[in-house]
Each structure stands twice: as structure tokens, then as C-alpha cells.
Design an enzyme around this catalytic site. Structure first.
Site, short mmCIF file in Angstrom:
data_model
loop_
_atom_site.label_atom_id
_atom_site.label_comp_id
_atom_site.label_asym_id
_atom_site.label_seq_id
_atom_site.Cartn_x
_atom_site.Cartn_y
_atom_site.Cartn_z
N LYS A 170 0.82 -1.22 0.00
CA LYS A 170 0.00 0.00 0.00
C LYS A 170 0.86 1.28 0.00
O LYS A 170 2.06 1.21 0.12
CB LYS A 170 -0.97 -0.04 1.18
CG LYS A 170 -1.92 -1.27 1.14
CD LYS A 170 -2.93 -1.23 0.03
CE LYS A 170 -3.60 -2.52 -0.37
NZ LYS A 170 -4.28 -3.33 0.62
C1 LIG Z 1 -5.26 -4.52 0.97
C2 LIG Z 1 -6.72 -4.38 1.03
C3 LIG Z 1 -7.45 -4.69 2.19
C4 LIG Z 1 -6.86 -5.37 3.38
O1 LIG Z 1 -5.82 -4.68 3.97
P1 LIG Z 1 -4.94 -5.42 5.08
O2 LIG Z 1 -4.21 -4.30 5.75
O3 LIG Z 1 -4.02 -6.35 4.34
O4 LIG Z 1 -5.84 -6.15 5.99
C5 LIG Z 1 -8.80 -4.41 2.22
N1 LIG Z 1 -9.42 -3.89 1.16
C6 LIG Z 1 -8.77 -3.61 0.01
C7 LIG Z 1 -9.53 -3.02 -1.13
C8 LIG Z 1 -7.41 -3.88 -0.11
O5 LIG Z 1 -6.77 -3.64 -1.25
#
Ligand SMILES: *Cc1c(COP(=O)(O)O)cnc(C)c1O
Length: 379
Positions: free
Chosen positions: A172
Site C-alpha cells: 500500500k
Molecule cells: C489490501 C486491502 C485490504 C486489506 O488490507 P490489510 O491491511 O491487508 O488487511 C482491504 N481492502 C482492500 C480493497 C485492499 O486492497
């Protein structure tokens, strides 16, 4: 990651506290200020953030929550923790975001909430979503896993819906390896989510073990083990401090991609609506199957042969075994299928050099040129 993150993590290890403490609380408050929300709750993933958000609104068994087809399974899975039902809505072709029309079609007397996902960092149609929610007395929990930083009509994502969930997962826009954050304007919810992130106990370990603390605590309700660590928060703090810089770089990369692929019939432009600012967590290239003689997957293989690794965001939820078994069928999601057949996520991250971006562009254009359909308008 740079030496700054390494140094910050080292300090967090050597100070001996290790788990959630002062470094995490400082990060939580710094993030809150950056977004401009009234409250922030740091957790160990966006999935945990979404789960606690649904706890805060007291989701119950058999309730329904509307989510877009084009998202990661975490958005839907948290709903099932309550024996509630994820209801899948179609998306818009242009933005890959949840379609307002589809939301309206999916509302039933059991609907309790909507979880819009800001695909690639582009905010959804929040005014429309908030007014549907108001009309039907629904809560809006934003899945902003892609959307830090992002703005909708000059408002920061994290200050618009009832509760917003952010991700600091490895891929992210800012990361701690794993991590997440919840923002909300509702103090009562914030306090409850803070309690639930650490077993539902009445005060956190930091207070229990600090000089003024005692061993005494109470368990208010059964909670979860969702707290971040000071080691992860130390890394996340450094990332937060350079988030504007990293964002600028992603915007530069995207500008090059947009320039390079416009006016080429092999590609269909991805649209960002004029009243919003995206952070381009993803750069979605959309291939035009009418112009190309190879499939999306073949296109990806050819890029991989050139050392360019791409992905697809996302395999729509209804294509997975579990969701299919709940009765969701691809035939009901025309736009999502359209997007899925065309989308490739190109490399985008701040340390990508201009030379590397040019290399990606040259190869994408060359592969397209070498694989045009006979008689296609792109020739
Ligand atoms: C990455 C992601 C998540 C989950 O995030 P985590 O921190 O890995 O739990 C949820 N929703 C979307 C759209 C994502 O891309």
C-alpha cells in the site's frame, strides 16, 4: 524502505517496549492530524479495521452489507464474521468504483451498511452514497485501503463516511509491513474500537505497566488481538512523514503513463472524475480486445518476458468458489466483467525511476503494436 525506517525500527526494538505504546499512540495521533479526523484508532491491518468498524455499528446476523464486486476479499470476509451477508454491487466501467445505480438496486429491508472501496485511491461518489445511506438509515464504512492520501471535493478521505479503514500492508501507499488505521468522527465508537483492539480490556497495557498504573483491569466485552506494535508503528511513522513526497512521485509516474497511452486505440483510458484527487495506489491499464489479437493474460506474459511484472486488480468476488456458492453469478455483473477482461495493473511505486517507467511504456506500446487485430481501428 530506506535507512530511516531501519533506524526507527531499531530504536523501537532497543527501547524494549516492543508492543503498542508511546510510538504507536504518537503515530495514531499524527495520522489523525494528517487526515483531519476527530478520532483515529491504530490496528494491525485494514481487515481488523473493517471488522472493528462493523462491531462499532453493531452489525448482526442476517444483516446485509453492500460491497463492490471489484475489491479484495477482505472487504466481504469481515461481514461473514457476524454471520451477516455480503451483497455484491456492480461497478462503473470508467472508475472501477461501486455503481450508485447498483447500490440502489441491492437495498433491502435487511441492508445495514455500505462499504464503498476507493479503487486505486480514487474516491467513490461519496455525496450520492451518503444521501442513499441517509435515506435508508444505513451506515457508510469506507474501505480506504488504497486511498491514503485522497480527496473528494476538497475533503480528505477519512473524514467523509461514518468510519474509514486504511491499510499499511506491504503493497500500500504507506506501509509498516502490516498495519491499519480507523478514523471516525464518533467518539463513542472510537473508544469502543480502542477497547476491542486489545481484548476488550478496560485499559491498555501501556497504562497498566506505566509508573502510575496498577495491575487492575476489567474486561468490558470479549475483544480481539488487533493492536499494532511499536516496531511497526515506528516504520509507519517514517512512511507517514514522507507520504507527500512519495505521493508526488506516484503522480509523476502516472502522468507519464497517461501521456504515453492516450490516443492509442489498443488502450481504453481509466477515468478519474474531475472533483477528486487519487493517490494512484494502482495504475490500471485497460486493453481494448477489439484492437488486439492477444488476450489480457497473453499480454501480461509478454510483459513478464521483458522483466515487467504486472497484476490484475481484482479478480471479482463472484468468481471465487465461496462467493459463487452463495449464489453470486458473473452474468449479473456486466461492468465488472468488462473491467476484469481488460485490466492490467502496471508497476507504480515511488522508487521506480524515469528510465524504468520509459522501459515499461516502450514495451507496452511495442507489444500492442505487434499484436494488433487485422483490420482493427488501431492499425
Ligand atoms: C489490501 C486491502 C485490504 C486489506 O488490507 P490489510 O491491511 O491487508 O488487511 C482491504 N481492502 C482492500 C480493497 C485492499 O486492497
Amino acid at each position: 524502505m530506506t535507512d530511516d525506517e531501519v533506524q526507527a525500527a531499531s530504536r523501537a526494538i532497543l527501547n524494549g517496549w516492543l508492543t503498542m505504546g508511546e510510538i504507536s499512540f504518537k503515530f495514531e495521533n499524527d495520522f489523525r492530524q494528517k487526515v483531519g479526523s476527530s478520532h483515529a484508532v491504530a490496528v494491525n491491518s485494514c481487515t481488523a479495521a473493517l471488522h472493528l468498524a462493523l462491531c462499532a455499528i453493531n452489525l448482526e446476523a442476517d444483516d446485509e452489507v453492500i460491497i463492490p464486486a471489484d475489491t479484495f476479499t477482505a472487504t466481504g470476509e469481515v461481514i461473514t464474521y457476524f454471520k451477516a451477508k455480503p451483497v455484491i454491487a456492480d461497478i462503473e466501467k470508467d472508475t472501477h468504483n461501486i455503481s450508485i445505480k447498483s447500490i440502489e438496486e441491492k437495498i433491502t429491508p435487511r441492508t445495514r451498511a455500505i462499504i464503498p472501496v476507493h479503487f486505486s485511491g480514487q474516491p467513490c461518489d461519496m455525496d450520492e452514497i451518503m444521501s442513499i445511506a441517509e435515506k435508508h438509515k444505513l451506515k457508510v464504512i469506507e474501505d480506504a485501503a488504497h486511498a491514503f492520501p485522497a480527496r473528494y471535493k476538497n475533503r480528505n478521505v477519512g473524514t467523509i463516511g461514518d468510519i474509514t479503514a486504511f491499510s499499511f500492508y506491504a503493497t500500500k501507499t504507506i506501509t509498516a509491513g502490516e498495519g491499519g488505521m480507523i478514523t471516525t468522527e464518533n467518539e463513542e465508537w472510537a473508544q469502543r474500537m480502542k477497547m476491542l483492539r486489545l481484548h476488550g480490556i478496560s485499559k491498555d497495557a501501556w497504562k497498566r505497566y506505566s509508573a502510575e498504573g496498577t495491575y487492575v483491569y476489567d474486561v468490558i466485552e470479549p475483544g480481539f488481538k488487533y493492536n499494532p506494535t511499536d516496531i511497526s508503528s515506528a516504520i509507519a511513522s517514517v512512511q507517514l512523514s514522507k507520504s507527500d513526497e512519495m505521493n508526488d512521485r506516484r503522480l509523476q509516474i502516472t502522468q507519464r503513463y497517461i501521456e504515453a497511452f492516450r490516443n492509442n486505440d489498443a488502450f481504453i483510458p481509466y477515468v478519474v472524475k474531475p472533483d477528486r484527487e487519487t493517490c494512484w495506489h494502482l495504475y490500471p491499464l485497460r486493453l481494448n480486445p477489439e484492437a488486439l489479437s492477444i488476450s489480457r493474460d497473453e499480454f501480461m506474459i509478454k510483459l513478464k518476458q521483458k522483466g515487467i511484472v504486472t497484476s490484475v486488480h481484482f479478480i471479482p468476488l463472484y468468481r471465487f468458489t465461496w462467493y459463487k456458492n452463495q449464489g453470486w453469478d458473473a452474468a449479473d455483473f456486466a461492468n465488472s466483467e468488462w473491467v476484469f477482461e481488460r485490466e492490467i495493473s502496471l508497476p507504480i511505486y515511488p522508487s521506480l525511476t524515469d528510465e524504468e517507467v520509459d522501459y515499461v511504456i516502450e514495451n507496452v506500446i511495442e507489444i500492442a503494436a505487434q499484436n494488433l487485430r487485422i483490420g482493427s481501428p488501431a492499425r
